[in-house]
Design a protein around this motif. Sequence first.
Motif, short mmCIF file in Angstrom:
data_model
loop_
_atom_site.label_atom_id
_atom_site.label_comp_id
_atom_site.label_asym_id
_atom_site.label_seq_id
_atom_site.Cartn_x
_atom_site.Cartn_y
_atom_site.Cartn_z
N LEU A 424 0.64 -1.20 -0.08
CA LEU A 424 -0.04 -0.16 -0.09
C LEU A 424 0.70 1.20 -0.03
N MET A 425 0.47 2.49 -0.69
CA MET A 425 1.12 3.59 -0.62
C MET A 425 0.14 4.75 -0.89
N GLY A 426 0.49 5.97 -0.45
CA GLY A 426 -0.40 7.03 -0.80
C GLY A 426 -0.28 7.64 -2.04
N SER A 427 -1.47 8.24 -2.53
CA SER A 427 -1.22 8.92 -3.79
C SER A 427 -2.39 10.11 -3.87
N SER A 428 -2.11 10.93 -4.63
CA SER A 428 -2.85 12.09 -4.91
C SER A 428 -3.42 12.10 -6.13
N VAL A 429 -4.79 12.30 -6.40
CA VAL A 429 -5.24 12.27 -7.56
C VAL A 429 -6.10 13.48 -8.01
N PHE A 430 -5.68 14.15 -9.23
CA PHE A 430 -6.16 15.25 -9.58
C PHE A 430 -7.03 15.04 -10.97
N TYR A 431 -8.28 15.79 -10.77
CA TYR A 431 -8.91 15.90 -11.97
C TYR A 431 -9.39 17.25 -12.52
N SER A 432 -9.38 17.53 -13.72
CA SER A 432 -9.89 18.60 -14.44
C SER A 432 -11.35 19.04 -13.98
N SER A 433 -11.81 20.30 -13.72
CA SER A 433 -13.10 20.64 -13.13
C SER A 433 -14.05 20.74 -14.38
N GLY A 434 -13.71 20.87 -15.71
CA GLY A 434 -14.41 21.22 -16.71
C GLY A 434 -14.09 22.46 -17.50
N ASP A 435 -14.75 22.63 -18.55
CA ASP A 435 -14.29 24.10 -19.30
C ASP A 435 -15.62 24.61 -19.89
N ASN A 436 -16.77 24.43 -19.17
CA ASN A 436 -17.99 25.21 -19.67
C ASN A 436 -18.65 25.82 -18.42
N GLY A 437 -17.90 26.34 -17.43
CA GLY A 437 -18.36 27.16 -16.38
C GLY A 437 -19.28 26.31 -15.75
N VAL A 438 -20.73 26.92 -15.21
CA VAL A 438 -21.51 25.91 -14.76
C VAL A 438 -22.23 25.02 -15.41
N ALA A 439 -22.10 25.10 -16.64
CA ALA A 439 -22.63 24.38 -17.67
C ALA A 439 -22.07 22.92 -17.78
N GLY A 440 -22.45 21.86 -18.67
CA GLY A 440 -21.80 20.51 -18.75
C GLY A 440 -20.97 20.39 -20.09
N ASN A 441 -20.55 19.33 -20.42
CA ASN A 441 -19.72 19.18 -21.56
C ASN A 441 -20.64 19.62 -22.85
N GLY A 442 -20.23 20.03 -23.76
CA GLY A 442 -20.71 20.50 -24.83
C GLY A 442 -21.68 21.90 -24.61
#
Length: 651
Positions: A424-442
Amino acid sequence: MRSSLILLCLLGSALSAPQSFTHVVHERRTAEPMDWVSSRRLERDFMVPMRIGLTQNNLHSLGDMLMAVSQPDSPDYGNHWTATDLVKTFAPSTETIDEVSKWLVESGIARDRLHLSLDQGWIQVNATAVEVEELLKTEYYVFTHPSGQEQISCSDYSVPDHVQSHIDLIIPTVHFSSRPTTMAHRKRYGGVGSPDVKNGPFRSDQAITLEKSDLQNCDKYITLDCLRVLYGIKYKPRATRRNSFGIVEFTPQSYIPSDLDLFFKNFVPNLVGSRPKLESIDGGMLQFNMTGFDYNGESNLDLEYAMGLVNPQKVTLLQTGDEIVGASFNTWLDAVDGTYCTHKGGDDPNFDPVYPHGPPGYTGPKACGIIKPPHVISISYGYNEVDLTRKYAQRQCNEYGKVFSKPIITGMFSLTTSMLQLGLMGSSVFYSSGDNGVAGNGNQCVNPSTGQLDPKGTVFTPSFPGGCPWVTSVGATQINPGSSVYAPESACEQVIFSGGGFSNYFSIPDYQCEQVDHYLKKHTSQYTSAQFNNSGSARAFPDVAANGANYVVAINGEFYLVYGTSASSPVFASMISMINDARIHMGRKPVGFINPMIYSHKFKSAFNDITTGNNPGCGTQGFSATKGWDPVTGLGTPRFQQLLEMFKRLP
C-alpha cells in the motif's frame, strides 16, 4: 471456486420455489440519453449479464478514516493499510450476501447460476430478459444510436423492499454509454478530443510561430518559463527513482513522439528523445493511424508540460483501452485495484468497455490490479454528473476514497487463487473541473421540463469525478490580456470558463464546510434551488486552480494555442509531484490526499487568492471569483515555495 462455495453455503436454507415480494423503485434514469432512440423491446431469450453490486460495510465511516490518514495532527497520519484490512473493512456483511442471494433463489434462479466476486462485492448471474424483467419489475428495450451502435436499457427498476438496503446498484439497467470527454480546447473550435471521437477531426487552427520562451508575452503565450515565474517554481527533483508521477490517457488519444521532441527542442533541450514510461491497460497503445488535435492534442499537452516541469523525474503514461472499444474511468481503476476490478463483475457492460472482447481488439486478460499506482495521478477528462446514475457515480467515488485518498492497493491480483498480500502507498489524484463554467460538456445544461441535457437548459450541470469529495478538482485561471506574468490572475474567460459549482450527488466533506458555508452566505443570492444545489450540504468544487489559457503546444509538427482545465490539472499535479520528491528525499512519505491540509487555515498563505472573473453557463453569468474559496477557482493558485515548505514541515 472459493467464492462459489461461500455463496452456496449461505444459500443452504434458501427455498427453490418462486416467491412473491413487495418491490420498490431502486434506480430511475435522471436524464434521457441524447441521440439514443428506443427501437424495440428486447428479445425475450436475450441473455443479460446481470451484476448486483452489494452494499459495502463501513462507508459511513469513510470520511473519518480518510481524515485519520490525511491530517498531520492525527496519530494515524500516513499509516499504511494492508490489502487484507481494505477488503475486511469494506466487504459486504454476511447478512447482505445472504439476503440478496436468497431473494434470487426464492425468485426461481438456480443457486448454481450465482457467482460471488473475489472481494464479495458483486453477485453475477446470466439470465434471460424474461427472467430479469420479472426480477426487477421492469421492461428492457434496445436503443439505437445514429452511429449504428445498440445497447439495452430500462428507464427504472425495482427490488424487494426487504433487500433494497443490501443493494447498491444493478447493471445493466438504467445506465447509458457515455465516454469521458477531454478538457482541452483549441481557440475558436470548442470541445474536441473525445476519446471515442464521435464527431471526427476538426480543422486545424492557425499555427503560431513562437519557438522560444518570452516572459514579456505570457498573457498571449503560456510556456514552461511563464508557469515557473507565475507560481515561483524553483526546484530540481532529486529522488527520481523513488518518486512517481502518472498521466492517464484514453485511446485513441495518443501522443506523437516527434511532437514531444519539437516542444522539447525549443523549451527543454535535454529532454529531446525522452518518452514517458508506458503502462498499457487493456490494450492501451500509441496509435499513429489517426492524427490531428482530436487524437493527439490532449496527450501531447499533458505530457509536454508534465515532463517539462518535473524533469528529470520520469513520467508514467497510463494508456487505457484499445482502439476498438476505448475505455472509461473504471477501466483504469480496475488496473490499479484488483479488488475493485473483480473477476466477472464490477463494471457495467453497457457503460464500461468489456475486456477482453476478442479480435481485432485486445484479446489478453483483463487488466486487474496489474499496475502500481504512481504517487501523483492527473486526469484531464470528465463526465457530466447527470450522465451517470447516482449509485454508479457513488460507487466509483467511494473507490477514490478507499484506495487513492488513502494508501493504495497495488501489485498483481490473482484470479485463480486467494488474494495475494499487496503493498500500500499514498497517492494524490487530480481531475480537471470542466471547461464550460456552470454548464456541462458541450455547453449543455439540464432542461427542467424534460430532464434532458439541452443547449437551452437552465439547471447547472456539475462534472464528475471533479465533484467527488475524495479527489482534488482543478479549475482554470488566466493572465489577463495586456497584463504581466507578475500581475494577479483572474478566472479563465478566454475560450473556456473554469468548471465549478455544487454536486447534486455528493455531500459536502468536513474539510471544506467552513469555507463553502462562508461563500454561500455571501455570494449566491441571485440564484435559486431551481438552478443549483444551494442546500449548503453539497460537495463544492473546484478545490484549487492553475493557469488554463494560451498554452503553446506542439501538435502535428507545429505550435498551437490550447485552452482548458485540461492544462491546469497536470500543471498543479506536477507541483505536488515535486513536493513529494522533496519529502521522499528527506526520508518522508508522499503527501497523499491533500484536500484536508490545503483547506486548513495553516495553508492559506500557500495560495494566490483569485478574486476576479466568472464561470458563465446555462444562460447566466455563473458564479463569481471572490475573496476566499469560490466555485470558480477554489482556494486559488499555488505559491509553490510556500506550499513546498509547508508540506516539508509535515511529519
